[in-house]
Design a protein around this motif. Structure first.
Motif, PDB file in Angstrom:
ATOM      1  N   ALA A  12       0.982  -1.314   0.072  1.00 43.04           N
ATOM      2  CA  ALA A  12      -0.067   0.121  -0.011  1.00 43.04           C
ATOM      3  C   ALA A  12       0.895   1.268  -0.122  1.00 43.04           C
ATOM      4  N   HIS A  13       1.647   1.346   0.793  1.00 47.25           N
ATOM      5  CA  HIS A  13       2.878   2.407   1.184  1.00 47.25           C
ATOM      6  C   HIS A  13       3.473   2.657  -0.305  1.00 47.25           C
ATOM      7  N   ASN A  14       4.046   1.488  -0.929  1.00 48.44           N
ATOM      8  CA  ASN A  14       5.004   1.595  -2.021  1.00 48.44           C
ATOM      9  C   ASN A  14       4.022   2.041  -3.360  1.00 48.44           C
ATOM     10  N   VAL A  15       2.783   1.597  -3.457  1.00 46.24           N
ATOM     11  CA  VAL A  15       1.954   1.884  -4.753  1.00 46.24           C
ATOM     12  C   VAL A  15       1.355   3.363  -4.525  1.00 46.24           C
ATOM     13  N   ARG A  16       1.126   3.842  -3.192  1.00 48.09           N
ATOM     14  CA  ARG A  16       0.802   5.393  -3.242  1.00 48.09           C
ATOM     15  C   ARG A  16       2.052   6.151  -3.549  1.00 48.09           C
ATOM     16  N   SER A  17       3.390   5.855  -2.757  1.00 49.08           N
ATOM     17  CA  SER A  17       4.417   6.717  -3.023  1.00 49.08           C
ATOM     18  C   SER A  17       4.923   6.614  -4.530  1.00 49.08           C
ATOM     19  N   ALA A  18       5.013   5.638  -5.167  1.00 48.91           N
ATOM     20  CA  ALA A  18       5.245   5.650  -6.680  1.00 48.91           C
ATOM     21  C   ALA A  18       4.287   6.551  -7.252  1.00 48.91           C
ATOM     22  N   ARG A  19       3.000   6.099  -7.174  1.00 48.64           N
ATOM     23  CA  ARG A  19       1.792   6.984  -7.845  1.00 48.64           C
ATOM     24  C   ARG A  19       2.107   8.450  -7.754  1.00 48.64           C
TER      25      ARG A  19
END
Length: 194
Positions: A12-19
């Motif tokens: 969740a954190h990594n998808v949000r950060s990359a987005r």
């Protein structure tokens, strides 16, 4: 159960950060990756269970590796990963599997995968983003690599490489299990200093 929850939180954190780094809204990421906005909202709230194809589409769209979406914080200078410590991301109908062992750091990461394909078992992949290069090295058995409809036999001790922006598939052939190491070379993503 705690490991699964921790993995979902990291995802969740990594998808949000990359987005956010890519400057994409949930709507735009969903449109480009062909993932529903509801699924993305759930994913960014650490809910749901995305399949392998969804993770690949998100990674390609965001210009990052699959493992960059899944990994927690860096562990140190040297990382040693055991195959039995990594859950398969793909399981075939005949017992084959694919495990993402690790991804190198940096603006142009490389994913290292360990695959097992049973005779006749096939995994088909959608085309990746332009600039992705895949390499397969067969360590035991034989396989057929299909790239843009053309079949190529790859046997024990042989390595093949191809541009991953065409439809491609891996198929076990012969009468014994095929073991291979696959690398996926990913070009620098949005916001990367190349």
């Amino acid at each position: 159960m705690a490991e699964t929850e921790a993995a979902l939180r990291a995802l969740a954190h990594n998808v949000r950060s990359a987005r956010t780094r890519a400057g994409l809204s949930l709507d735009e990421l969903g449109r480009r990756a062909k993932v529903s906005k509801g699924a993305l909202v759930g994913l960014e709230k650490a809910q749901g269970n995305p399949n392998f194809a969804t993770l690949v589409r998100l990674a390609d769209t965001l210009g990052v590796s699959v493992s960059a979406l899944m990994e927690g914080p860096a562990e140190g200078r040297v990382r040693v990963v055991s195959a039995d410590a990594v859950m398969p991301l793909w399981a075939g109908e005949r017992g084959g599997e694919a495990r993402l062992m690790l991804t190198t750091a940096g603006p142009a990461p490389v994913e290292v995968w360990r695959w097992r394909l049973e005779p006749g078992e096939e995994y088909s992949s959608h085309p990746h983003q332009a600039g992705v290069v895949e390499t397969v090295s067969v360590t035991a058995g034989r396989m057929v690599l299909v790239v843009d409809g053309a079949e190529h036999a790859v046997e024990t001790g042989q390595t093949a490489t191809f541009d991953g922006d065409a439809p491609h598939a891996y198929r076990g052939s012969g009468d014994r299990t095929c073991h291979l190491i696959m690398t996926v070379h990913i070009p620098p993503g949005p916001g990367s200093a190349a």
